[in-house]
Every structure is written in structure tokens, then in C-alpha cells.
Design a protein around this motif. Structure first.
Motif, PDB file in Angstrom:
ATOM      1  N   ALA A 123      50.278  -9.075 -64.910  1.00 16.73           N
ATOM      2  CA  ALA A 123      50.764 -10.066 -63.954  1.00 16.73           C
ATOM      3  C   ALA A 123      52.244 -10.374 -64.199  1.00 16.73           C
ATOM      4  O   ALA A 123      53.048 -10.454 -63.269  1.00 16.73           O
ATOM      5  N   ARG A 124      52.588 -10.531 -65.475  1.00 17.04           N
ATOM      6  CA  ARG A 124      53.985 -10.856 -65.805  1.00 17.04           C
ATOM      7  C   ARG A 124      54.913  -9.740 -65.348  1.00 17.04           C
ATOM      8  O   ARG A 124      55.955  -9.959 -64.746  1.00 17.04           O
ATOM      9  N   GLU A 125      54.448  -8.491 -65.615  1.00 18.90           N
ATOM     10  CA  GLU A 125      55.261  -7.335 -65.224  1.00 18.90           C
ATOM     11  C   GLU A 125      55.462  -7.301 -63.712  1.00 18.90           C
ATOM     12  O   GLU A 125      56.580  -7.107 -63.222  1.00 18.90           O
ATOM     13  N   ARG A 126      54.388  -7.541 -62.989  1.00 16.93           N
ATOM     14  CA  ARG A 126      54.468  -7.525 -61.522  1.00 16.93           C
ATOM     15  C   ARG A 126      55.409  -8.620 -61.021  1.00 16.93           C
ATOM     16  O   ARG A 126      56.223  -8.389 -60.105  1.00 16.93           O
ATOM     17  N   ALA A 127      55.240  -9.794 -61.660  1.00 12.04           N
ATOM     18  CA  ALA A 127      56.077 -10.933 -61.236  1.00 12.04           C
ATOM     19  C   ALA A 127      57.552 -10.636 -61.443  1.00 12.04           C
ATOM     20  O   ALA A 127      58.383 -10.882 -60.565  1.00 12.04           O
ATOM     21  N   MET A 128      57.869 -10.075 -62.619  1.00 10.82           N
ATOM     22  CA  MET A 128      59.252  -9.707 -62.918  1.00 10.82           C
ATOM     23  C   MET A 128      59.756  -8.726 -61.875  1.00 10.82           C
ATOM     24  O   MET A 128      60.874  -8.859 -61.359  1.00 10.82           O
ATOM     25  N   HIS A 129      58.917  -7.730 -61.569  1.00 10.74           N
ATOM     26  CA  HIS A 129      59.299  -6.700 -60.637  1.00 10.74           C
ATOM     27  C   HIS A 129      59.597  -7.300 -59.267  1.00 10.74           C
ATOM     28  O   HIS A 129      60.595  -6.979 -58.616  1.00 10.74           O
ATOM     29  N   ARG A 130      58.732  -8.230 -58.889  1.00  9.09           N
ATOM     30  CA  ARG A 130      58.876  -8.802 -57.561  1.00  9.09           C
ATOM     31  C   ARG A 130      60.111  -9.710 -57.485  1.00  9.09           C
ATOM     32  O   ARG A 130      60.727  -9.848 -56.421  1.00  9.09           O
ATOM     33  N   PHE A 131      60.421 -10.352 -58.618  1.00  8.13           N
ATOM     34  CA  PHE A 131      61.562 -11.261 -58.640  1.00  8.13           C
ATOM     35  C   PHE A 131      62.861 -10.509 -58.347  1.00  8.13           C
ATOM     36  O   PHE A 131      63.748 -10.996 -57.652  1.00  8.13           O
ATOM     37  N   GLY A 132      62.931  -9.306 -58.872  1.00  8.03           N
ATOM     38  CA  GLY A 132      64.174  -8.541 -58.678  1.00  8.03           C
ATOM     39  C   GLY A 132      64.946  -8.458 -59.988  1.00  8.03           C
ATOM     40  O   GLY A 132      64.393  -8.596 -61.080  1.00  8.03           O
ATOM     41  N   HIS A 133      66.285  -8.309 -59.890  1.00  7.23           N
ATOM     42  CA  HIS A 133      67.125  -8.100 -61.060  1.00  7.23           C
ATOM     43  C   HIS A 133      67.425  -9.470 -61.723  1.00  7.23           C
ATOM     44  O   HIS A 133      68.361 -10.175 -61.334  1.00  7.23           O
ATOM     45  N   VAL A 134      66.605  -9.838 -62.733  1.00  7.01           N
ATOM     46  CA  VAL A 134      66.695 -11.178 -63.304  1.00  7.01           C
ATOM     47  C   VAL A 134      68.097 -11.499 -63.881  1.00  7.01           C
ATOM     48  O   VAL A 134      68.688 -12.531 -63.534  1.00  7.01           O
ATOM     49  N   PRO A 135      68.675 -10.629 -64.744  1.00  9.64           N
ATOM     50  CA  PRO A 135      69.987 -10.977 -65.317  1.00  9.64           C
ATOM     51  C   PRO A 135      71.051 -11.181 -64.250  1.00  9.64           C
ATOM     52  O   PRO A 135      71.893 -12.077 -64.363  1.00  9.64           O
ATOM     53  N   GLY A 136      71.012 -10.378 -63.198  1.00  8.08           N
ATOM     54  CA  GLY A 136      72.001 -10.504 -62.130  1.00  8.08           C
ATOM     55  C   GLY A 136      71.893 -11.849 -61.434  1.00  8.08           C
ATOM     56  O   GLY A 136      72.897 -12.557 -61.277  1.00  8.08           O
ATOM     57  N   VAL A 137      70.676 -12.195 -61.063  1.00  7.74           N
ATOM     58  CA  VAL A 137      70.455 -13.469 -60.396  1.00  7.74           C
ATOM     59  C   VAL A 137      70.899 -14.614 -61.300  1.00  7.74           C
ATOM     60  O   VAL A 137      71.567 -15.558 -60.875  1.00  7.74           O
ATOM     61  N   ARG A 138      70.534 -14.462 -62.572  1.00  5.88           N
ATOM     62  CA  ARG A 138      70.863 -15.508 -63.538  1.00  5.88           C
ATOM     63  C   ARG A 138      72.377 -15.709 -63.609  1.00  5.88           C
ATOM     64  O   ARG A 138      72.883 -16.844 -63.506  1.00  5.88           O
ATOM     65  N   ALA A 139      73.080 -14.591 -63.771  1.00  7.70           N
ATOM     66  CA  ALA A 139      74.527 -14.678 -63.907  1.00  7.70           C
ATOM     67  C   ALA A 139      75.153 -15.352 -62.692  1.00  7.70           C
ATOM     68  O   ALA A 139      75.992 -16.255 -62.822  1.00  7.70           O
ATOM     69  N   GLU A 140      74.715 -14.917 -61.509  1.00  7.05           N
ATOM     70  CA  GLU A 140      75.281 -15.465 -60.274  1.00  7.05           C
ATOM     71  C   GLU A 140      75.011 -16.970 -60.179  1.00  7.05           C
ATOM     72  O   GLU A 140      75.905 -17.767 -59.893  1.00  7.05           O
ATOM     73  N   ALA A 141      73.753 -17.329 -60.486  1.00  5.89           N
ATOM     74  CA  ALA A 141      73.382 -18.741 -60.376  1.00  5.89           C
ATOM     75  C   ALA A 141      74.138 -19.585 -61.390  1.00  5.89           C
ATOM     76  O   ALA A 141      74.608 -20.694 -61.068  1.00  5.89           O
TER      77      ALA A 141
END
Lengths: 891, 111
Positions: A50-68
Motif C-alpha cells: 500500500a505504501r509503495e502504491r501510495a508513493m507511486h500515485r503521489f508522484g515525485h515526492v522530493p520535487g513536490v517537497r522542494a517546490e512547496a
């Protein structure tokens, strides 16, 4: 700006909940993932998958994080700035409103601060220019001045001889270079004749100072020979003024004293060595008077310390060389040694003490200004108790109230500070009037960053002291009590505050008493200077110096003829009564000393001879100056026999050389007894008069007739019956042009101006301190007035009640004067005691006035008391005119 | 609002969606994605990669405000709410979007 409901407080709380941009964004992303995982798990998925799927669905986490995070940060920054600015603007607006409601307070406080900051800026800038800023040379702290000194006789800063200079230069181990210079003047004779002052310098001097010509070249060592020394360097100012800034002048010849001089170069702007010099010539080392170790007639030497060498080491080094010279040349050098000092000390050493005194005085003025502002703010804070209590009851936070009061103080401090800085900047310009002849080139007066920064610091400290302390005290009070207690509206109960303010006023009065004493001592010293009996008349005498060039005046008859002719022509000018001349007039700095030998007496050992001032005069010098003959006969125009010279001496000479004998008929000479020079017979004694700048006392002096010892320089002394002798200047110049159009007068001034110019430092000192004392007194008077009138206002009801109960006018007056008088007496007592302690620091600035001079203390105390009583007059009047009925009705 | 190019329009439509969603009630980021997915049967999705930066941007413009709160699950969650100026902006953007849709429809019909 968004006009939504985000009040600063809410922003503050939101910020408190926040844990910083990174953590916030991380938390938010993690929350999102957790929710998604929970959803998947609820659908029956394995948690890891589930965690893997969730991460996948979220998209590129570090990128989003940096932008936010980036956006979040910018947001936080802007929010903070906006909040701060908003709050500051709001505070300032409120402060302006409340200041406008009491303009008297604001104006007084602003003026107090402006005065304090103004004089502080001015004095700090002056101290900076004179004592701190490096001289305008590279590595200026390595530069030293070297003079001769005779320690056994207590002579310092004496001019040097060329021979000694050469020994110092060649035998020292601590200086990388040592150059020499002496004064020089010349008449530029192409075009309109103009006398200009400059210096003769050794070829190495400007190089060791680190100053290069702007155009052309400096002097070459081979130009130090008389035959090759017909070259000149021009100052930038002279080049611009006289030669139109034409660079083609370099390499051409100009005419000086009728001789062609090759212009080797032009020095850069702002360079006027030694202080206001306009041209420079090579110092010819083979000149006529370069021989003779004891011919100490040249201005001085300037050296540069080797890197790492201290002043003390250089002193010891040159002392060693001097000791060797004393052993080698006992006749010329016994007692003599080199005196080494920093160039700065040489140039500004005598200004050091007055500047330090000014610094202390200005600190006092500033202290009083601060005390005044504190007092004013305190009174105002007390009178606003009720307003503050109301606002506090309505929910204003204590921090907000303190901040608002702080803003008010800051605003007033800022206004006063800016006004003061501007005033200080103008004040610094006054320096140009303080120096006779303008500020010398090596001093740079101007408001610099450090002086301004210091003033700014003072402003902030003033604001904090005067604003926050009273604000804290005010907001500490109990809201309920303040609202209940009507008297609190005017701060009536604050006995403690009252005594605090009384202490401030007493301190102000004490400090201004100290300054007033200092001012009185210096003013009385200056009076003593100007009232010194000079021994000559100061009114109605014009003087003008003229120097003859070699060209055409080598023959002594020519010189005698010229001066005689000139004096006759000047005497014929209407308004002129008498014309005489001396080489240098009193207070001009002219001083030639020589060791006298007495006929029939043994020759004294070296350095124990009888030294006398020596002048060559035209006979009418003494009557023109108003100096009477006390014995014997005057010098006469007929005293021309160079083989049987005569002289008159002053009373000091007569007294010291012939304590119990009649000096008339005695014979002296300024050479060893076996020298072929003829003996000079003393024919008369003139009354002593002051020749040296005060406070230096007059010493022995001998005057010979010009015809028996004709030199090249004479200063005409023209006695007129006019109140403004300067009106004669054109006719006197015309007379000189009639006898020789190539000659020009210089140092044209009245005797009175010469005396007064020589006292410029004393004059400036006494005026500055007097102004400071007056400022301090004004400020203290304002403080006293404010305190007492406020107290009268507070006690209006009480006074009304007393009058209603039968108190007399005199009782009311006694009450007010009693309250104020106690403060004045306390301030005076402390001030007089403190003044007695501090006046010793004035030391050498005083002249014929002891630091304990009673008259000065009485004067200071009297002025303070008078002004203080004046300051009490208005509140006393107000108290007396209190109408009991109206006073009782005030609720 | 000045005319926009295509990419900005897409951004703009996400802004519009978020503002519209928040005009219903304050919610956190995850709830917004869920809400949008539910409402459009998954045709539109507020992708986290663009949603969170968009939320920051809206916040910066003062159209939404953010507040940390305890979520029903007990975790710390950031709740977004639309502000008064955000409501006005929503009105403007809705109008503009409708004009855009009208225009597109006309173009498509004419073909």
C-alpha cells in the motif's frame, strides 16, 4: 495586500503552531500518504504494498517537497516583513497623532536632542579630523618629525642645522629615510608681482612622504646644489590660478625673484606642504649658511620609520647619534640632541588638550540633553497614565503599549537626531573660520561615517533610555487604581517619580555649573591674554613685510637705499605719522637668537652662554610701535659706521647681562671674542615689550640699526592716526611699486590683527566652551522649568485650597521658589565641588588664572542662579494667579 | 486578469478547482484530491505534485489561508480555507472559465 481577516495576532498564532517550512511540508506530505495508505489497506491491501502504491500515485515526492518548501519560505518571509512593517507604520501613525496632540513637548524634546546630537556630531567630527583620521600620506603613522632640543635649558622643538641633519640622516639605524625642509617665500615676477609662500625641501622629502607630482617630476639629488637648484614645483592651486591649469607649463621657465626657474612639475591637488605652501624649491645643500652645526635655522626634518620600528626605538637611536655628536663637537652640540615625535603630534599636538576638553564638555551637554528628554518623557508618561490605563483596561497588551511609547520616543529621537546631524554638519564647517588662514591641507574636516554612527548610537540610546524606561514604569501601574484615582490623571501621587526627576534636574544643574566654571575660567584666561600689557601700542599700526631678491640687491648700499627710499615715500602718505621697520614684528613668529660674548668677561663653557633675541631695525621702529626709551640714546639714522656698530637692548637684556652695572657703553658681539667682527656698543635701553606669542615671556633682546647690518627682509611698521589702517594698503603698495615694481608686500596686517591671530587657539577654546556652557545652562533651565511648572500644575487644587484657606501670595511664592530653590542649591553645590575637581584638567589652557579662581566660580554660580531663578519665575507667576474657585472645581 | 497562455490556463483551472472545493468547507490536501476525484468520477485528478505547490501559490495570493489542526485521525494536518478575497477570485475565475468554455464550444460546433 489581501484585505482578509488575517490580523497580526492570528498570523502570530499560526506561526507559533508552525514548525518551520521544511517540517510543515514534510508533515503535510506524510499526512497525505498516510491517508492514501489507510484507504488502500481498507481495500484489503498489504501495508507495505500500500505504501509503495501510495508513493507511486503521489508522484515525485522530493520535487513536490522542494517546490512547496520554496513557496512556503518566501511566504513566511513576506508575512514577517509585512507584519513588522504594518505594525511599525501603525505605531508610527499612532505616535504622530499623539505627538501632534502635545506639540510643546515634542518640540522641546526634539530641540533638546537636536542640540545634543548637533554639538556631539560637530565635536566628534573635529576630534576625528584632528586626532584620529590619518594624515593624507600613505602609512602616515610611520612618519616622524625631528627637531633639535636643548634639554638642560628646557628648549624643545628648536629648528635644526644642516650639519646635524646630515649626521642624523647618515648615522641612524631606525629610519628608512630622513628629509629636511625649511620655509621659503618668493615673488613671482612674470606678470603682476605676487609674493607666495612655500618650502625648500631635500630631493628625498616628497618621496618619503609618499606624494608624487601630478605632472612632471620631483627634484633630483643633483638639484640640491645651488648651481642646479633653479627648478620649482608648483602647487595645484597656484598652477590653476596663475597658469590656467596649462600642463604645457611643465618644462618651461617662470620668473621668481627676477630669476628664471624651470617648472619641473605640479603637485597633486590638496597638497600644500608644510601647511599652506604654494611652491617648492630644492634645498641647496651647498648654500651659504649650511656650514655650522650651531646654525640651527632650518625648519625641521621629517623621517619615515623602518617597518616594525617603534617611535621609542627611533628616539633612542637618534639620542645615541646625538650623544656621539655632543662628544665630537662639544662647542656646538653640548646639551643638544634630536627631538623625535610623530608627525601628527608635531602638526596637531597643541590642539590635543583643547579637543579632549571639548570632548568632555560635549559629553556633558549630551548628558544634560538626555536627562532633559528623559524628564520630559517621564512627565508626559505620567500625565498620560489615565489614557494608558483606559487602553490597558480595553485589552491593549502591555507589550503593545510599551512598543507604542517606544515608537513615540524613537520618532522624536529620530527627528531630533536628523536635525542635529544636519546642524552638526553645518557646525563642522565653522572649523574653517576657526583656523586663521583656513584649515591646513593635512586636516580633513567633514562629517564622516564614524561621527555619524556615533551620533546615531546616541540617538538610539536616548530613545531607549527615555522611551522605554518611563513606559515600563507607566504600564506597571495598577489599572483599577489609576482609573479610580482621579489624581492619577495628572500623576499626582508619584512622589517617587518626582524625586527621580528632581535628581535628574539637580544633575543637569550640577553639570551645567561645571561647564559654566570651565567656560568662565577659559573666558577669563582669554581676557587675561588680550589684556596683557604688550608694551607697545596695538591701535592704528599697519605692518607689511618685503623681502629683496638677490637680483639687483647684492650690494648692501642698494638695500639700504631701497628701504630708506620706501620709508620716506610711505611717510609721505597722508594719514601716516611714523614709519619704522624691524625684521619681524611682534607675534609674527620671527625669532633669531644668538649667543652674546661680553667684552672683558671670560667665555662661558658650551651651552651656558647668554642667548639673546636679535633684530635689525630702522630707528623709527620703537617710536612707531610706541615703545619708549628708558636709558641712553635712541638709534639714529646717522648710525651707519659698520666698523663701530651700536645697539639698543631691552630691559631684560640690561638686567640679566649687567645686574649691577650701567649697560650704556658696554660692548658685546655675537661671535667668539677673538673673531674679527667688531664689538657692538650699547647706547640705549628700551622698555620691555612682548615679542613672542603668549604665554611665552619676553627674554633678552638686542636691536641693531639696519644700516650697520642690512639684511634682505624688513617688516614695515606704519603708525597712522586712523582707526582702520587698512585703507592705506593701496597707497603703501603703490609706494613700493614706485621704488621697484618687481617687489611685493606680504603679511600685510595691523599689529592688532597679528596679536589677535596669534591668540586664535585661545579664542576658539574659550568661545567653544562658553557656548557649550550656555547650551548646557539653557537645557538645564528648560529641565528645571519643566519640572517645577509641572509640579505647580499638579498641585493646582492644593494651591487653590491653600489660598481659599487664607494662604498669602508670598506663601505660594515661597512654596514654588522653595521647591525649585532646593534643586538649584543642590545642583550648584554639587556643581561647584565637581568643578573644583575637574577644573584642574584645563591645566595648560589657563593663563594667569588659577583653576581655583574664585571670580570664575562666583561668575558661574551667579549666572546659574540667575537663570535658574528666571526659569522659576513663570511657574511661580502661574501658581500665584491660581483662582481658588476654578482650581477646586477641576475634577 | 490578462489573457493567459495554455499552460497557465491549466494552472488556472487547478486553482479554480481548489477554490471551488474549498468554498464548500475548509479541508486538508488529501481531502481535496479525494473530493475532486469523487466529484468527477476520476476524470479530473488534483495530482499531489501540482496540488501542493498550487495551494502554496493560492496562499501567497491571500486567496486561501492555512491552519494546522488535529485531524479526525489524530494527526497534525494542515487545513485550508478560502478567504474573502479568495471568494471574489473564485467568482472572477468562474466567469472567465465559463466564457472560455462557451468560446471553445462555439469553435467546436462551427467545425
Amino acid at each position: 495586500m489581501p484585505r482578509d481577516d488575517r490580523s497580526p495576532k492570528r498570523g502570530l498564532r499560526a506561526r507559533l503552531m508552525s514548525r518551520g517550512p521544511e517540517r510543515d511540508v514534510d508533515d503535510e506530505i506524510e499526512y497525505h500518504l498516510q491517508r492514501r495508505i489507510a484507504e488502500y489497506v481498507a481495500q484489503g491491501m498489504d501495508p507495505a504494498v500500500a505504501r509503495e502504491r501510495a508513493m507511486h500515485r503521489f508522484g515525485h515526492v522530493p520535487g513536490v517537497r522542494a517546490e512547496a518548501v520554496r513557496v512556503e519560505r518566501a511566504l513566511a518571509r513576506r508575512e514577517r516583513a509585512g507584519e513588522f512593517l504594518g505594525a511599525a507604520v501603525r505605531d508610527a501613525r499612532v505616535a504622530m497623532r499623539s505627538i501632534r496632540k502635545s506639540p510643546g513637548f515634542a518640540l522641546t524634546a526634539t530641540i533638546c536632542i537636536a542640540l545634543g546630537v548637533g554639538v556631539t556630531t560637530m565635536i566628534l567630527s573635529a576630534v576625528d579630523a584632528i586626532l584620529v583620521k590619518p594624515l593624507p600620506y600613505p602609512n602616515a603613522n610611520q612618519l616622524v618629525s625631528v627637531y633639535a632640543q636643548d634639554v638642560p635649558r628646557g628648549w624643545h622643538g628648536v629648528n635644526i642645522s644642516y650639519k646635524d641633519y646630515v649626521s642624523w640622516r647618515d648615522d641612524n639605524r631606525t629610519l628608512s629615510a630622513l628629509g629636511m625642509w625649511t620655509w621659503s617665500t618668493t615673488t613671482i615676477t612674470d606678470g603682476e608681482s605676487e609674493r607666495v609662500a612655500g618650502a625648500a625641501v631635500t630631493a628625498n622629502l616628497f618621496a618619503l612622504l609618499g606624494v608624487r607630482p601630478m605632472l612632471g617630476r620631483g627634484f633630483r639629488p643633483e638639484e640640491e646644489r645651488l648651481a642646479a637648484s633653479d627648478v620649482v614645483l608648483l602647487s595645484y592651486g597656484l598652477w590653476r590660478r596663475r597658469y590656467g591649469g596649462d600642463s604645457a607649463i611643465v618644462g618651461r621657465t617662470i620668473s621668481m625673484d627676477g630669476r628664471p626657474q624651470l617648472v619641473a612639475g605640479v603637485m597633486p591637488p590638496g597638497f600644500n606642504f608644510p601647511d599652506r605652501g604654494q611652491y617648492w624649491m630644492p634645498f641647496a645643500t651647498d648654500g651659504p649658511a649650511r656650514e655650522g652645526r650651531d646654525n640651527r635655522g632650518y625648519a625641521g626634518a621629517i623621517g619615515r620609520l623602518r617597518p616594525g620600528v617603534t617611535l621609542e626605538q627611533a628616539k633612542a637611536d637618534l639620542a645615541r647619534v646625538s650623544t656621539q655628536l655632543q662628544q665630537e663637537f662639544p662647542n656646538e652640540n653640548t646639551g643638544w640632541s634630536a627631538e623625535v615625535m610623530t608627525l601628527r603630534h608635531d602638526l596637531t599636538g597643541d590642539l590635543r588638550q583643547p579637543m579632549l576638553v571639548f570632548l568632555g564638555a560635549v559629553a556633558f551637554v549630551l548628558l544634560i540633553a538626555c536627562a532633559n528628554v528623559a524628564n520630559l518623557t517621564l512627565v508626559r508618561g505620567l500625565s498620560r497614565r489615565r489614557e494608558i490605563a483606559v487602553r490597558s483596561a480595553l485589552g491593549a497588551a502591555r507589550g503593545d503599549l510599551v512598543r507604542q511609547l517606544f515608537t513615540e520616543s524613537l520618532l522624536i529621537a529620530g527627528l531630533g537626531g536628523v536635525a542635529g546631524a544636519v546642524a552638526g554638519a553645518f557646525g563642522v564647517r565653522l572649523a574653517h573660520f576657526a583656523f586663521p588662514g583656513g584649515v591646513p591641507f593635512y586636516l580633513d574636516f567633514g562629517v564622516d561615517a564614524r561621527a555619524l554612527a556615533a551620533s546615531a548610537l546616541v540617538i538610539v540610546v536616548t530613545a531607549v533610555l527615555c522611551g522605554v524606561l518611563p513606559a515600563l514604569r507607566v504600564t506597571k501601574l495598577d489599572v483599577n487604581r489609576a482609573l479610580r484615582d482621579e489624581r492619577a490623571a495628572t500623576g499626582g501621587s508619584g512622589g517617587r517619580h518626582m524625586s527621580g526627576r528632581s535628581v535628574l534636574v539637580v544633575a543637569e544643574l550640577a553639570i551645567s555649573t561645571v561647564l559654566m566654571i570651565g567656560g568662565a575660567l577659559l573666558v577669563r584666561s582669554y581676557r587675561a591674554y588680550t589684556h596683557t600689557d604688550m608694551g607697545f601700542d596695538r591701535e592704528g599700526i599697519l605692518t607689511a613685510r618685503v623681502t629683496l631678491p638677490d637680483q639687483g640687491y647684492n650690494a648692501t648700499e642698494r638695500r639700504i637705499a631701497l628701504y630708506s627710499d620706501l620709508e620716506a615715500r610711505v611717510r609721505a602718505i597722508p594719514g601716516v605719522k611714523l614709519v619704522g621697520s624691524a625684521q619681524g614684528i611682534p607675534f609674527s613668529g620671527w625669532d633669531v637668537q644668538a649667543t652674546a660674548t661680553f667684552a672683558g668677561r671670560p667665555v662661558p663653557p658650551p651651552n651656558e652662554g647668554f642667548d639673546s633675541h636679535f633684530q635689525v631695525v630702522f630707528p623709527d621702529y620703537f617710536p612707531a610701535m610706541g615703545i619708549p626709551l628708558v636709558r641712553g640714546r635712541p638709534l639714529l639714522a646717522t648710525d651707519r659706521d659698520t666698523l663701530a656698530p651700536v645697539a639698543v637692548v631691552n630691559e631684560t637684556f640690561a638686567r640679566r647681562a649687567y645686574p649691577n652695572e650701567d649697560p650704556i657703553g658696554k660692548r658685546v658681539k655675537f661671535a667668539p671674542p677673538n673673531d674679527p667682527a667688531p664689538w657692538i656698543t650699547i647706547v640705549g635701553v628700551v622698555r620691555d615689550f612682548r615679542h613672542y606669542r603668549l604665554p611665552q615671556p619676553m627674554g633678552p633682546a638686542l636691536y641693531m640699526p639696519y644700516a650697520q647690518s642690512p639684511g634682505r627682509t624688513q617688516t614695515l611698521v606704519i603708525r597712522t592716526g586712523l582707526t582702520d589702517p587698512y585703507v592705506l594698503v593701496p597707497s603703501v603698495r603703490a609706494a613700493l611699486h614706485e621704488v621697484d615694481p618687481k617687489l611685493a608686500f606680504y603679511e600685510v596686517k595691523t599689529i592688532d590683527d597679528a596679536v589677535s591671530e596669534s591668540l586664535w587657539r585661545q579664542r576658539v577654546q574659550s568661545r567653544v566652551l562658553a557656548v557649550f556652557a550656555a547650551l548646557a545652562l539653557l537645557l538645564a533651565a528648560v529641565g528645571l522649568y519643566g519640572l517645577v511648572s509641572y509640579s505647580v500644575l499638579q498641585r493646582t487644587r492644593e494651591i487653590g485650597l491653600r489660598v481659599a484657606l487664607g494662604a498669602q501670595r508670598s506663601d505660594v511664592l515661597a512654596m514654588v521658589y522653595g521647591q525649585g530653590g532646593r534643586l538649584v542649591v543642590a545642583g550648584l553645590a554639587i556643581g561647584l565641588a565637581l568643578g573644583a575637581l575637574l577644573s584642574r584638567t584645563l591645566g595648560s589652557l589657563l593663563y594667569e588664572i588659577a583653576p581655583t579662581d574664585l571670580a570664575s566660580y562666583a561668575l558661574a554660580g551667579g549666572v546659574i542662579a540667575a537663570i535658574a531663578l528666571g526659569a522659576l519665575y513663570v511657574p511661580a507667576r502661574r501658581a500665584v494667579s491660581v483662582d481658588p474657585l476654578r482650581a477646586m472645581r477641576i475634577e | 486578469m490578462p489573457t493567459r497562455d495554455k499552460t497557465e490556463l491549466l494552472h488556472g483551472s487547478l486553482d479554480l478547482i481548489v477554490l471551488r472545493t474549498l468554498s464548500v468547507q475548509p479541508m486538508h490536501g488529501y481531502a481535496i484530491t479525494q473530493h475532486v476525484a469523487r466529484l468527477t468520477d476520476g476524470v479530473l485528478s488534483a495530482d499531489p505534485g501540482s496540488l501542493y505547490p498550487a495551494l502554496e501559490r493560492l496562499k501567497r495570493n491571500g486567496w486561501i489561508t492555512a491552519k494546522w489542526q488535529q485531524s479526525p485521525t489524530g494527526r497534525r494536518a494542515r487545513y485550508y480555507a478560502i478567504s474573502r478575497s479568495g471568494l471574489k477570485q473564485l467568482g472572477r475565475e468562474t466567469n472567465e472559465f465559463e466564457r472560455f468554455v462557451d468560446a471553445m464550444r462555439r469553435v467546436l460546433r462551427a467545425t
